[in-house]
Motif scaffolding. Structure first.
Motif, short mmCIF file in Angstrom:
data_model
loop_
_atom_site.label_atom_id
_atom_site.label_comp_id
_atom_site.label_asym_id
_atom_site.label_seq_id
_atom_site.Cartn_x
_atom_site.Cartn_y
_atom_site.Cartn_z
N GLY A 241 0.76 -1.24 0.00
CA GLY A 241 0.00 0.00 0.00
C GLY A 241 0.79 1.29 0.00
O GLY A 241 0.39 2.28 -0.59
N LYS A 242 1.89 1.35 0.76
CA LYS A 242 2.75 2.54 0.89
C LYS A 242 2.13 3.67 1.70
O LYS A 242 2.73 4.73 1.84
CB LYS A 242 3.18 3.08 -0.48
N LEU A 243 0.91 3.48 2.22
CA LEU A 243 0.29 4.51 3.06
C LEU A 243 0.43 4.14 4.53
O LEU A 243 0.93 3.07 4.86
CB LEU A 243 -1.19 4.68 2.69
N SER A 244 0.00 5.05 5.40
CA SER A 244 0.15 4.84 6.85
C SER A 244 -1.17 5.08 7.58
O SER A 244 -1.21 5.74 8.62
CB SER A 244 1.25 5.76 7.39
N VAL A 245 -2.25 4.57 7.03
CA VAL A 245 -3.57 4.70 7.66
C VAL A 245 -3.74 3.57 8.68
O VAL A 245 -3.48 2.40 8.36
CB VAL A 245 -4.69 4.68 6.62
N SER A 246 -4.18 3.91 9.87
CA SER A 246 -4.39 2.91 10.91
C SER A 246 -5.69 2.15 10.66
O SER A 246 -6.53 2.58 9.86
CB SER A 246 -4.44 3.57 12.28
N LYS A 247 -5.86 1.05 11.38
CA LYS A 247 -7.11 0.32 11.26
C LYS A 247 -8.28 1.16 11.74
O LYS A 247 -9.39 1.12 11.18
CB LYS A 247 -7.04 -1.00 12.04
N THR A 248 -8.04 1.97 12.78
CA THR A 248 -9.07 2.89 13.26
C THR A 248 -9.41 3.92 12.19
O THR A 248 -10.58 4.25 11.97
CB THR A 248 -8.60 3.60 14.54
N GLY A 249 -8.39 4.43 11.50
CA GLY A 249 -8.63 5.39 10.43
C GLY A 249 -9.38 4.79 9.27
O GLY A 249 -10.25 5.43 8.66
N CYS A 250 -9.07 3.54 8.95
CA CYS A 250 -9.78 2.84 7.88
C CYS A 250 -11.25 2.67 8.24
O CYS A 250 -12.14 2.85 7.39
CB CYS A 250 -9.12 1.49 7.63
N LYS A 251 -11.52 2.34 9.50
CA LYS A 251 -12.90 2.19 9.96
C LYS A 251 -13.62 3.53 9.92
O LYS A 251 -14.80 3.61 9.51
CB LYS A 251 -12.92 1.62 11.37
N GLU A 252 -12.94 4.60 10.28
CA GLU A 252 -13.56 5.93 10.23
C GLU A 252 -13.84 6.33 8.79
O GLU A 252 -14.84 7.01 8.51
CB GLU A 252 -12.64 6.95 10.89
N ARG A 253 -12.98 5.93 7.86
CA ARG A 253 -13.25 6.15 6.43
C ARG A 253 -14.58 5.55 6.04
O ARG A 253 -15.44 6.20 5.42
CB ARG A 253 -12.12 5.53 5.61
N ASP A 254 -14.78 4.27 6.38
CA ASP A 254 -16.03 3.59 6.05
C ASP A 254 -17.21 4.28 6.71
O ASP A 254 -18.26 4.47 6.09
CB ASP A 254 -15.97 2.13 6.51
N ARG A 255 -17.04 4.63 7.98
CA ARG A 255 -18.13 5.29 8.71
C ARG A 255 -18.57 6.57 8.00
O ARG A 255 -19.77 6.83 7.82
CB ARG A 255 -17.70 5.62 10.14
N PHE A 256 -17.60 7.35 7.55
CA PHE A 256 -17.95 8.61 6.90
C PHE A 256 -18.68 8.37 5.58
O PHE A 256 -19.67 9.06 5.28
CB PHE A 256 -16.69 9.45 6.65
N VAL A 257 -18.21 7.42 4.78
CA VAL A 257 -18.89 7.12 3.52
C VAL A 257 -20.33 6.70 3.79
O VAL A 257 -21.27 7.19 3.14
CB VAL A 257 -18.14 6.01 2.74
N PHE A 258 -20.53 5.84 4.77
CA PHE A 258 -21.89 5.38 5.08
C PHE A 258 -22.75 6.51 5.64
O PHE A 258 -23.95 6.58 5.34
CB PHE A 258 -21.84 4.20 6.04
N GLU A 259 -22.17 7.38 6.44
CA GLU A 259 -22.92 8.53 6.95
C GLU A 259 -23.42 9.41 5.81
O GLU A 259 -24.57 9.86 5.82
CB GLU A 259 -22.04 9.36 7.88
N GLN A 260 -22.56 9.65 4.82
CA GLN A 260 -22.96 10.48 3.69
C GLN A 260 -24.07 9.81 2.88
O GLN A 260 -25.02 10.48 2.45
CB GLN A 260 -21.74 10.76 2.80
N CYS A 261 -23.97 8.53 2.68
CA CYS A 261 -25.02 7.81 1.95
C CYS A 261 -26.33 7.86 2.71
O CYS A 261 -27.40 8.13 2.13
CB CYS A 261 -24.61 6.37 1.72
N LYS A 262 -26.26 7.61 4.00
CA LYS A 262 -27.47 7.57 4.81
C LYS A 262 -28.11 8.95 4.94
O LYS A 262 -29.33 9.10 4.78
CB LYS A 262 -27.15 7.00 6.18
#
Length: 299
Positions: A241-262
């Protein structure tokens, strides 16, 4: 919550090629074990019909796939040894993503355990992708007049180059890819919007860019359907990947996408995309977080 899964997702390859695929077997097993889902949440797709495939992929290319006549060079580009079982897997995944669209129209969201095959072009496959499930499903929705404006949110670490090529002249589909700048594919296609991330991008930079961009995109494009490619190869543990996103950050990414859809009442179909951390448990847990969030936020 409805989830597309079929045993064929996990077993199309010789033993030496199975690492990228084993997660597709382990994700539903983990979700069932922990009680996030039951067997009633899972459904097994059929094969997508040929006429639906040909809404997206060129006839000559599809004919090579179904007759197992890719050239050695074309086969190497996909990363997989060609077989009937592999083709069956691809056409099952594509139908699963279409089926998820109908469930998403009713429930707000549905997920395909596999999919996100965004490196498949109209006329070629590459990068473990032979048929582009998101593009096939998007073209199906447009053909059936189920949707009129579609937004593809591709947050895999690799650019959704095949999806960009497929929809380069289609104003009904807006392609958004946020990916590693120096990562493969080294020759990028042009999405409607590309955000190229520098190596070692952390949670703060990643989430800041995503939140600013996606909020604006939804307001501007006004999609009536979203496809979300939720690859977890953005993780700092990912060997590609070459990035440094944490597992918590990855989960927050998903949360934000779902919040916008909802919040905007936009149905969303989710495909899993990539994940190549050395510990398969890290890959599975990060993907399972996507399903856990869907259960908590929508059901």
């Amino acid at each position: 919550m409805k989830i597309a899964f079929h045993p064929i997702y996990a077993h199309p390859l010789p033993e030496g090629h199975r690492f990228p695929m084993i997660k597709y077997e382990l994700i539903p097993e983990q979700l069932l074990h922990e009680g996030t889902i039951t067997h009633e949440n899972l459904f097994s797709p059929a094969f997508v019909p040929e006429e639906i495939i040909l809404l997206t992929h060129k006839h000559e290319y599809w004919n090579k796939l179904k007759t197992l006549t890719l050239s050695p060079q074309e086969e190497r580009r996909t990363g997989f040894p060609l077989s009937q079982q592999l083709i069956d897997r691809e056409i099952t995944i594509a139908q699963g993503t279409i089926d998820c669209c109908y469930y998403a129209l009713n429930d707000g969201v549905a997920l395909n355990v596999a999919g996100g095959t965004h490196h498949a072009f109209t006329d070629k496959g590459e990068g473990f992708c032979l048929l582009n499930d998101i593009a096939i499903a998007a073209n199906y929705l447009l053909k059936k007049k189920i949707a009129s404006k579609i937004l593809v949110v591709d947050l895999d670490v690799h650019q959704g180059n095949g999806t960009a090529e497929i929809f380069q002249d289609n104003k009904a589909v807006f392609t958004f890819s946020m990916h590693g700048k120096t990562n493969w594919p080294y020759k990028k296609e042009r999405s409607d919007l590309d955000i190229e991330l520098p190596d070692n991008t952390d949670d703060q930079l990643y989430l800041g860019l995503l939140k600013e961009t996606l909020t604006h995109l939804i307001k501007k494009e006004k999609p009536d359907f979203i496809f979300y490619q939720s690859g977890v190869d953005i993780l700092e543990s990912d060997k590609l990947g070459k990035l440094s996103v944490s597992k918590t950050g990855c989960k927050e990414r998903d949360r934000f996408v779902f919040e916008q859809c909802k919040q905007n009442t936009i149905p969303v179909t989710v495909s899993m995309g990539g994940g190549y951390s050395p510990r398969v448990a890290d890959i599975v847990d990060a993907h399972c977080n996507t399903f856990r969030l869907v259960k908590d936020m929508f059901f």
